[in-house]
Structures are given as C-alpha cells and as structure tokens.
Design a protein around this motif. Structure first.
Motif, PDB file in Angstrom:
ATOM      1  N   LYS A  60       0.825  -1.216   0.000  1.00 16.24           N
ATOM      2  CA  LYS A  60       0.000   0.000   0.000  1.00 16.24           C
ATOM      3  C   LYS A  60       0.854   1.258   0.000  1.00 16.24           C
ATOM      4  CE  LYS A  60      -4.109  -1.924   0.389  1.00 16.24           C
ATOM      5  NZ  LYS A  60      -4.691  -2.307  -0.843  1.00 16.24           N
ATOM      6  N   LYS A  61       1.987   1.227   0.678  1.00 21.42           N
ATOM      7  CA  LYS A  61       2.812   2.431   0.758  1.00 21.42           C
ATOM      8  C   LYS A  61       3.460   2.786  -0.589  1.00 21.42           C
ATOM      9  CE  LYS A  61       7.244   0.619   2.352  1.00 21.42           C
ATOM     10  NZ  LYS A  61       8.207   0.672   3.431  1.00 21.42           N
ATOM     11  N   ASP A  62       3.468   1.843  -1.543  1.00 17.03           N
ATOM     12  CA  ASP A  62       4.045   2.097  -2.854  1.00 17.03           C
ATOM     13  C   ASP A  62       3.026   2.595  -3.878  1.00 17.03           C
ATOM     14  OD1 ASP A  62       6.521   1.272  -1.910  1.00 17.03           O
ATOM     15  OD2 ASP A  62       6.183  -0.814  -2.493  1.00 17.03           O
ATOM     16  N   THR A  63       1.752   2.647  -3.481  1.00 16.97           N
ATOM     17  CA  THR A  63       0.690   3.067  -4.393  1.00 16.97           C
ATOM     18  C   THR A  63      -0.051   4.264  -3.812  1.00 16.97           C
ATOM     19  OG1 THR A  63      -1.001   1.638  -3.406  1.00 16.97           O
ATOM     20  CG2 THR A  63       0.360   0.669  -5.149  1.00 16.97           C
ATOM     21  N   ASP A  64      -0.913   4.862  -4.636  1.00 21.55           N
ATOM     22  CA  ASP A  64      -1.758   5.925  -4.103  1.00 21.55           C
ATOM     23  C   ASP A  64      -2.927   5.288  -3.345  1.00 21.55           C
ATOM     24  OD1 ASP A  64      -3.730   5.164  -5.970  1.00 21.55           O
ATOM     25  OD2 ASP A  64      -3.406   6.893  -7.270  1.00 21.55           O
ATOM     26  N   ARG A  65      -3.801   6.107  -2.812  1.00 21.03           N
ATOM     27  CA  ARG A  65      -4.875   5.581  -1.954  1.00 21.03           C
ATOM     28  C   ARG A  65      -5.852   4.670  -2.697  1.00 21.03           C
ATOM     29  NH1 ARG A  65      -9.457   8.456  -2.604  1.00 21.03           N
ATOM     30  NH2 ARG A  65      -9.293  10.479  -3.601  1.00 21.03           N
ATOM     31  N   LYS A  66      -5.889   4.752  -4.017  1.00 25.25           N
ATOM     32  CA  LYS A  66      -6.776   3.894  -4.803  1.00 25.25           C
ATOM     33  C   LYS A  66      -6.067   2.650  -5.334  1.00 25.25           C
ATOM     34  CE  LYS A  66      -9.845   7.597  -6.309  1.00 25.25           C
ATOM     35  NZ  LYS A  66     -10.390   8.304  -7.476  1.00 25.25           N
ATOM     36  N   GLY A  67      -4.780   2.500  -4.997  1.00 24.37           N
ATOM     37  CA  GLY A  67      -4.041   1.316  -5.421  1.00 24.37           C
ATOM     38  C   GLY A  67      -3.315   1.452  -6.751  1.00 24.37           C
ATOM     39  N   PHE A  68      -3.169   2.674  -7.253  1.00 21.15           N
ATOM     40  CA  PHE A  68      -2.496   2.898  -8.535  1.00 21.15           C
ATOM     41  C   PHE A  68      -1.068   3.385  -8.317  1.00 21.15           C
ATOM     42  CE2 PHE A  68      -6.894   2.966  -9.803  1.00 21.15           C
ATOM     43  CZ  PHE A  68      -6.889   2.419 -11.071  1.00 21.15           C
ATOM     44  N   ILE A  69      -0.224   3.117  -9.315  1.00 17.28           N
ATOM     45  CA  ILE A  69       1.162   3.581  -9.285  1.00 17.28           C
ATOM     46  C   ILE A  69       1.420   4.388 -10.556  1.00 17.28           C
ATOM     47  CG2 ILE A  69       2.094   1.485 -10.335  1.00 17.28           C
ATOM     48  CD1 ILE A  69       4.462   1.827  -8.326  1.00 17.28           C
ATOM     49  N   ASN A  70       2.169   5.473 -10.408  1.00 19.58           N
ATOM     50  CA  ASN A  70       2.476   6.355 -11.532  1.00 19.58           C
ATOM     51  C   ASN A  70       3.495   5.686 -12.455  1.00 19.58           C
ATOM     52  OD1 ASN A  70       3.819   8.533 -13.067  1.00 19.58           O
ATOM     53  ND2 ASN A  70       2.452   9.826 -11.894  1.00 19.58           N
ATOM     54  N   ILE A  71       3.223   5.729 -13.773  1.00 16.05           N
ATOM     55  CA  ILE A  71       4.094   5.058 -14.751  1.00 16.05           C
ATOM     56  C   ILE A  71       4.859   6.048 -15.618  1.00 16.05           C
ATOM     57  CG2 ILE A  71       2.756   2.925 -14.826  1.00 16.05           C
ATOM     58  CD1 ILE A  71       1.533   4.051 -17.515  1.00 16.05           C
ATOM     59  N   ARG A  72       4.925   7.293 -15.221  1.00 11.27           N
ATOM     60  CA  ARG A  72       5.578   8.335 -16.020  1.00 11.27           C
ATOM     61  C   ARG A  72       6.975   7.917 -16.487  1.00 11.27           C
ATOM     62  NH1 ARG A  72       4.376  13.374 -16.717  1.00 11.27           N
ATOM     63  NH2 ARG A  72       5.902  14.775 -17.602  1.00 11.27           N
ATOM     64  N   ASP A  73       7.795   7.381 -15.580  1.00 15.97           N
ATOM     65  CA  ASP A  73       9.191   7.078 -15.899  1.00 15.97           C
ATOM     66  C   ASP A  73       9.471   5.603 -16.142  1.00 15.97           C
ATOM     67  OD1 ASP A  73       9.922   9.797 -15.690  1.00 15.97           O
ATOM     68  OD2 ASP A  73      10.002   9.615 -13.511  1.00 15.97           O
ATOM     69  N   TYR A  74       8.436   4.806 -16.366  1.00 13.39           N
ATOM     70  CA  TYR A  74       8.640   3.376 -16.604  1.00 13.39           C
ATOM     71  C   TYR A  74       9.199   3.135 -17.998  1.00 13.39           C
ATOM     72  CZ  TYR A  74       6.446   1.340 -12.458  1.00 13.39           C
ATOM     73  OH  TYR A  74       6.179   0.926 -11.187  1.00 13.39           O
ATOM     74  N   ASP A  75      10.091   2.135 -18.119  1.00 14.90           N
ATOM     75  CA  ASP A  75      10.547   1.720 -19.440  1.00 14.90           C
ATOM     76  C   ASP A  75       9.625   0.604 -19.940  1.00 14.90           C
ATOM     77  OD1 ASP A  75      11.344  -0.702 -18.249  1.00 14.90           O
ATOM     78  OD2 ASP A  75      13.461  -0.175 -18.233  1.00 14.90           O
ATOM     79  N   GLU A  76       9.869   0.122 -21.136  1.00 15.93           N
ATOM     80  CA  GLU A  76       8.977  -0.865 -21.748  1.00 15.93           C
ATOM     81  C   GLU A  76       8.857  -2.141 -20.927  1.00 15.93           C
ATOM     82  OE1 GLU A  76       8.312  -3.374 -25.909  1.00 15.93           O
ATOM     83  OE2 GLU A  76       9.917  -1.876 -25.792  1.00 15.93           O
ATOM     84  N   ALA A  77       9.978  -2.696 -20.500  1.00 18.80           N
ATOM     85  CA  ALA A  77       9.958  -3.958 -19.752  1.00 18.80           C
ATOM     86  C   ALA A  77       9.213  -3.805 -18.431  1.00 18.80           C
ATOM     87  CB  ALA A  77      11.379  -4.453 -19.504  1.00 18.80           C
TER      88      ALA A  77
END
Length: 163
Positions: A60-77
């Motif tokens: 939970k501490k790695d996600t927002d309150r709704k369970g989502f994670i920001n993917i702005r800087d994610y690479d393809e893999a």
C-alpha cells in the motif's frame, strides 16, 4: 521516458484490455475478465506521457490511496511487467476473511533473513503486522501483501512456528 504513443503501443499488446477514451485526451484500459470489482488496469494515460496502472499486488505504501502507481518514468519492460502483474492480481478472487483465517494461518510466526535477522508475522484484528522484537516494522491489510513483503525483503519462514 516513453512517449504517450509508445506507452499506448505497449499497452495495446495486451489483447485482454479494452480501450476507453476519457476526457482531455486521456485513455483508460479496462480488464473485463477481472474477477474482482476493480476493472481498470490503466487509468488516465495522458498525452504528456503520464498515467497510472493499478497495482493491488504491491504494498500500500508504494501506491496511491486507490491502489495505482504512476508510470511516467517506466521503461517498456517495467511497464509490461506491471500490467501483467496487475491482470494476474485481478484474475485472483478476493479472499474472504473467514477463508483467510484458515488458509493464511500458516504464515504467522517467525521469518528469518539472510543474515539470521528475525521478524515475526502476527494477525491482529484485521491487520497482518510484522514485528522486529517488540517493534512494529510494517502493517498490511492482507496476508498476501505481508508475505510478498517478507519474501521481497529476503525473508523465509522459519520451520519452528510461534503463536
């Protein structure tokens, strides 16, 4: 950082997801085969490259309150892996609390780290708490999250069980 078009192209490689255009040029992707209430895997993918992926499988501490994670800087893999794990998680039925008591009681007890550190996992009320001695280290809403945390941190369940 991947562009909007690159992220869109990656997400569209998952035929299980259905595209839903929303306001301001943003795009959501739904997973209709989800066996849980949650159906959105990708939320608000924005033309500026920002967006969110549902990560109920993560702490939970790695996600927002709704369970989502920001993917702005994610690479393809990383993006592909996160989306696949999200769909895998949404494919598992939510465990009822009564079933949890029986199925996950085996997780309670001592966990040993690589350097012989000891943590104790205990279910208290509706939470799964990880203790180092008498100090509370982490607190989880589900036994699955607690087990994943312990395994990710390099801990293995001790053969002796404490209750």
């Amino acid at each position: 950082m991947l562009t909007f078009e690159e992220k869109l192209s990656i997400i569209e490689t998952f035929p299980e997801l259905q595209r839903k255009d929303v306001s301001l040029g943003r795009v959501n992707f739904h997973y209709p085969e989800s066996v849980q209430e949650k159906k959105i895997v990708v939320q608000h993918l924005h033309p500026n490259g920002n967006g969110f992926v549902y990560a109920g499988h993560m702490r939970k501490k790695d996600t927002d309150r709704k369970g989502f994670i920001n993917i702005r800087d994610y690479d393809e893999a990383a993006l592909k892996e996160l989306i696949q794990k999200s769909m895998d998680y949404l494919s598992e039925p939510a465990v009822e609390i009564e079933e949890e008591d029986n199925e996950f009681a085996r997780l309670e007890g001592t966990w040993l780290g690589r350097e012989k550190q000891e943590l104790t996992l205990i279910r208290e009320d509706q939470l799964w708490n990880v203790y180092s001695g008498s100090n509370l280290e982490e607190c989880f809403e589900s036994p699955i999250e607690a087990e994943r945390y312990l395994l990710d941190e390099g801990f293995r369940q001790s053969r002796k069980r404490e209750m």
